[in-house]
Design a protein around this motif. Structure first.
Motif, PDB file in Angstrom:
ATOM      1  N   THR A   7     -20.981  89.725 -28.741  1.00 32.78           N
ATOM      2  CA  THR A   7     -21.967  90.752 -28.404  1.00 32.78           C
ATOM      3  C   THR A   7     -22.412  91.503 -29.650  1.00 32.78           C
ATOM      4  O   THR A   7     -23.608  91.751 -29.859  1.00 32.78           O
ATOM      5  CB  THR A   7     -21.368  91.734 -27.385  1.00 32.78           C
ATOM      6  OG1 THR A   7     -20.993  91.016 -26.205  1.00 32.78           O
ATOM      7  CG2 THR A   7     -22.374  92.818 -27.029  1.00 32.78           C
ATOM      8  N   THR A  60     -26.415  91.047 -30.727  1.00 34.36           N
ATOM      9  CA  THR A  60     -27.187  92.162 -30.158  1.00 34.36           C
ATOM     10  C   THR A  60     -27.201  93.323 -31.124  1.00 34.36           C
ATOM     11  O   THR A  60     -26.335  93.448 -31.990  1.00 34.36           O
ATOM     12  CB  THR A  60     -26.583  92.620 -28.817  1.00 34.36           C
ATOM     13  OG1 THR A  60     -25.251  93.128 -29.045  1.00 34.36           O
ATOM     14  CG2 THR A  60     -26.534  91.479 -27.816  1.00 34.36           C
ATOM     15  N   LEU A  77     -31.653  92.789 -25.369  1.00 27.39           N
ATOM     16  CA  LEU A  77     -31.517  91.403 -25.818  1.00 27.39           C
ATOM     17  C   LEU A  77     -32.509  90.537 -25.049  1.00 27.39           C
ATOM     18  O   LEU A  77     -32.438  90.418 -23.829  1.00 27.39           O
ATOM     19  CB  LEU A  77     -30.089  90.907 -25.575  1.00 27.39           C
ATOM     20  CG  LEU A  77     -29.822  89.439 -25.936  1.00 27.39           C
ATOM     21  CD1 LEU A  77     -30.014  89.203 -27.434  1.00 27.39           C
ATOM     22  CD2 LEU A  77     -28.416  89.023 -25.508  1.00 27.39           C
ATOM     23  N   LEU A 103     -21.078  88.036 -22.967  1.00 26.40           N
ATOM     24  CA  LEU A 103     -21.737  89.301 -23.281  1.00 26.40           C
ATOM     25  C   LEU A 103     -21.022  90.432 -22.555  1.00 26.40           C
ATOM     26  O   LEU A 103     -20.598  90.288 -21.401  1.00 26.40           O
ATOM     27  CB  LEU A 103     -23.205  89.269 -22.871  1.00 26.40           C
ATOM     28  CG  LEU A 103     -24.098  88.277 -23.628  1.00 26.40           C
ATOM     29  CD1 LEU A 103     -25.508  88.298 -23.063  1.00 26.40           C
ATOM     30  CD2 LEU A 103     -24.129  88.609 -25.124  1.00 26.40           C
ATOM     31  N   VAL A 126     -24.521  95.432 -22.130  1.00 23.50           N
ATOM     32  CA  VAL A 126     -25.675  94.878 -22.837  1.00 23.50           C
ATOM     33  C   VAL A 126     -26.852  94.754 -21.863  1.00 23.50           C
ATOM     34  O   VAL A 126     -26.714  94.196 -20.768  1.00 23.50           O
ATOM     35  CB  VAL A 126     -25.343  93.502 -23.446  1.00 23.50           C
ATOM     36  CG1 VAL A 126     -26.577  92.901 -24.105  1.00 23.50           C
ATOM     37  CG2 VAL A 126     -24.211  93.631 -24.449  1.00 23.50           C
ATOM     38  N   VAL A 134     -30.187  93.016 -20.890  1.00 26.45           N
ATOM     39  CA  VAL A 134     -30.785  91.713 -21.138  1.00 26.45           C
ATOM     40  C   VAL A 134     -32.165  91.655 -20.484  1.00 26.45           C
ATOM     41  O   VAL A 134     -32.349  92.103 -19.346  1.00 26.45           O
ATOM     42  CB  VAL A 134     -29.892  90.584 -20.584  1.00 26.45           C
ATOM     43  CG1 VAL A 134     -30.546  89.226 -20.811  1.00 26.45           C
ATOM     44  CG2 VAL A 134     -28.518  90.626 -21.241  1.00 26.45           C
TER      45      VAL A 134
END
Length: 677
Positions: free
Chosen positions: A567, A571, A577, A662, A666, A668
């Motif tokens: 991650t 990122t 992301l 991930l 995070v 996405v």
């Protein structure tokens, strides 16, 4: 502790006690002879060492011997002033030197003091001071030279460590000698004062307390005082000479006797010339009786040495030719040709200044930094990079080889700078068009005059050594997995075992072998993942190694355990992301096309579907170029490694991640769906 350790400690304590406890004359005579013997042994040792560090204890030994000599002086002074007698050794030395003339004895004693104090001790002190200063100043250069030799493959890590320790010991030795030489200087001054005290106070005691005549008192105490001074100055002179020899001794392969004889007699013709000059000198009033024997010895010795040297040189030449023929025919000579360096950097003759430190080149130092950088980033120890010039290459070109095969090449203009545009071209910046070798960007080779103007126009301007080091770093990063074999894996395992022995034992040799571990590490490095966190990798292998021996599947489990690392790598905190996702239909087709064999699982997707997927992926990658970020495909954990098998040959730079790799925090954003339609 050993017996000899106790002997040294007891000896030092007894020396200190001698300053307080009176000693009988017989024991004092024995200790005086021992002092002379020890001084003679120290002198002989200094003559036979090949380098100063072989006698590194000399500064401490010098202090102990000086203290021993002062203790003897105090003891003899006590006996001379209290009993008018100091034993047979001092009396014998006094009668031998003084004879029937007190003035002669005092003059001889003063000459010894002057020789020791002004000539030997002062010179040794100055040499030690200069040697200590220059040794400390030269330490950084010597350390860099060791790093350069290790990086060039001339020495290994153990030899480099040994050389660094030797440099440190050498600096400590000369620093200690600089201070220890002050002991000898102080001892010479103390000896003069003690002799004066013995002489003057002894005469006063002899006349006032013992009822002696002034002449008898002067005769008796002069003999004892001068004898005591000579007895103390003989070993002091030997120690001073040893001090001067040890600080002026340069490193060599032989002892001083052989070095002196070899070097002094290395020019026999000079002996012949000297003999002729001495013979001519005999024609003067000096006379032939004094000069002719010496002249004959020099001339005869010169001719004999010259004849012997000629014979020896002829024998050596024949022996070398014979060895060269045998070496050329031997199997070992052919076997050496089979050795292949893991990493080689070859360059044309015009680029030699980049690697030659005497011409200001710092390529070797940069490679040392590259090895450190890769160790921190990938947890991978880059093998020694073999650097060599190759006249078969173009003068300005270079190439990088891994395991004997070329993997990258480039061209440099040594007197120019590489300028890369920020995206907006400046027509006023003129140069030679080229391509930046590490990332394939368009660039210009510009001269020194254009450099400042290019920097003002926001161009990225780098010098040729930086171009090479950047290119080499990227090539090593992309091909790191090719350099991790079983031997390198075993070294990493041994390093891990030093801190985590139970963890390593839980994985090797059961359920996994070193070869299995190596395949997992190679899989991680292929996708540019660091293997530095070996404890987590081994914890995962210990958990899942009992379930499966399939290294590709084990790699997937390890990747999921490294989710925080992945991650952070792919990122940016606070940013979304952007990814491509696989359509459910494509994931289903990949799952249905997995072929299981006894050698592992493989993707066996039909040709038309594969062609369509790659065509769609190519179209998506072209659109991705506007996002100024590396392409990322996100899919389910079950098909991630097979999606990688599908794309790695045609799109090696695309990162394929699974949902389990991930962290949950995070964000996405899907910007497209990759399908097989």
């Amino acid at each position: 502790m050993k017996t000899r350790d106790y002997i040294v400690m007891v000896g030092v304590v007894l020396i200190v006690m001698m300053l307080i406890i009176p000693l009988p004359a017989a024991l004092l005579s024995f200790l005086i002879v021992m002092n002379i013997s020890l001084a003679l042994v120290i002198l002989l040792v200094t003559l036979n060492v090949t380098e100063s560090l072989e006698f590194s204890v000399f500064p401490s030994l010098l202090l102990i011997m000086t203290l021993f000599r002062i203790a003897l002086n105090v003891s003899t002074t006590r006996l001379i002033l209290s009993e008018g007698d100091a034993g047979r050794v001092i009396e014998a030395f006094g009668q031998f030197v003084v004879g029937g003339n007190i003035i002669v004895g005092l003059v001889v004693f003063l000459i010894l003091i002057i020789v020791q104090f002004l000539v030997i001790t002062k010179g040794a002190e100055r040499v030690a001071e200069v040697a200590a200063r220059f040794t400390l100043d030269a330490m950084p250069g010597k350390q860099m030279s060791i790093d350069a030799d290790m990086n060039a493959g001339l020495i290994n890590d153990q030899e480099a460590k040994k050389r660094r320790e030797k440099i440190t010991r050498e600096a400590d030795f000369y620093g200690a000698m600089d201070g220890a030489s002050k002991f000898v200087k102080g001892d010479a001054i103390a000896s003069m004062i003690i002799v004066a005290i013995n002489l003057i106070v002894g005469m006063i005691i002899g006349v006032a307390q013992q009822g002696m005549d002034l002449a008898d008192a002067a005769q008796n105490f002069s003999l004892l005082s001068v004898g005591d001074g000579i007895v103390s100055q003989v070993p002091a002179l030997l120690i001073s000479t040893a001090t001067g020899i040890i600080v002026t001794r340069s490193s060599s392969e032989n002892n001083m006797g052989k070095e002196v004889s070899d070097q002094l007699l290395s020019y026999p013709i000079m002996l012949i010339i000297a003999g002729c000059v001495i013979f001519i000198l005999g024609l003067t009033p000096i006379g032939m009786m004094a000069t002719l024997p010496i002249a004959l010895i020099l001339v005869i010795a010169g001719f004999m040495i010259r004849r012997r040297r000629g014979t020896e040189q002829q024998d050596v030449a024949e022996e070398e030719n014979k060895k060269a023929e045998e070496s050329f025919k031997s199997q070992e000579n052919v076997m050496n040709l089979l050795h292949m360096d893991p990493v080689e950097f070859e360059f044309g003759y015009a680029l030699v200044p980049l690697a030659d430190s005497s011409q200001g080149g710092d390529l070797l130092d940069r490679i040392v930094m590259i090895r450190r950088q890769l160790a921190l980033e990938l947890g991978f120890v880059l093998p020694v990079v073999r650097i060599r010039d190759n006249i078969q290459l173009e003068p300005n070109s270079y190439r990088i080889k891994i395991n004997g095969s070329e993997v990258a090449k480039g061209e440099l203009l040594p007197d120019h700078y590489l300028a890369m545009s920020p995206g907006i071209e400046d027509s006023s910046i003129k140069g030679i068009e080229t391509v930046e070798p590490a990332f394939g960007l368009k660039a210009l080779w510009i001269d020194e005059q254009t450099k400042e103007q290019a920097e003002l126009s926001s161009y990225t301007v780098v010098d040729p050594p930086s171009v090479v080091s950047t290119h080499l770093t990227e090539v090593m990063r992309r091909h790191a997995y090719e350099l991790v074999g079983r031997q390198e894996t075993q070294q990493l395992v041994d390093h891990l075992k030093e801190q985590y022995p139970a963890l390593v034992d839980a994985v090797i040799p059961d359920p996994l072998t070193v070869g299995d571990i190596q395949k997992v590490l190679v899989n991680l490095l292929k996708e540019n993942l660091s293997i530095r966190n070996l404890p987590i990798i081994f914890e995962t292998l210990a958990d899942y190694g009992q379930m499966t021996k399939e290294t590709n599947l084990l790699t997937e489990y390890v990747r999921q355990a490294l989710s925080r690392q992945i991650t952070e790598q792919f990122t940016t905190p606070g940013e979304t992301l952007k990814v491509l996702t696989l359509s459910p239909d494509l994931e289903r087709k990949i799952s249905d096309s997995i072929q299981k064999t006894e050698h592992g699982n493989f993707l066996a997707l039909d040709g038309s579907t594969t062609s369509q997927v790659l065509k769609n992926l190519s179209s998506s990658v072209e659109k991705w170029a506007d996002l100024e970020s590396d392409p990322v495909i996100l899919c389910s954990p079950a098909v991630r490694m097979y999606a990688r098998q599908l794309t790695e040959r045609y799109f090696p730079n695309i990162r394929i991640l699974s949902y389990n790799e991930l962290e949950t925090n995070v964000e996405v954003q899907s910007i497209g769906v990759l399908s097989a339609a």
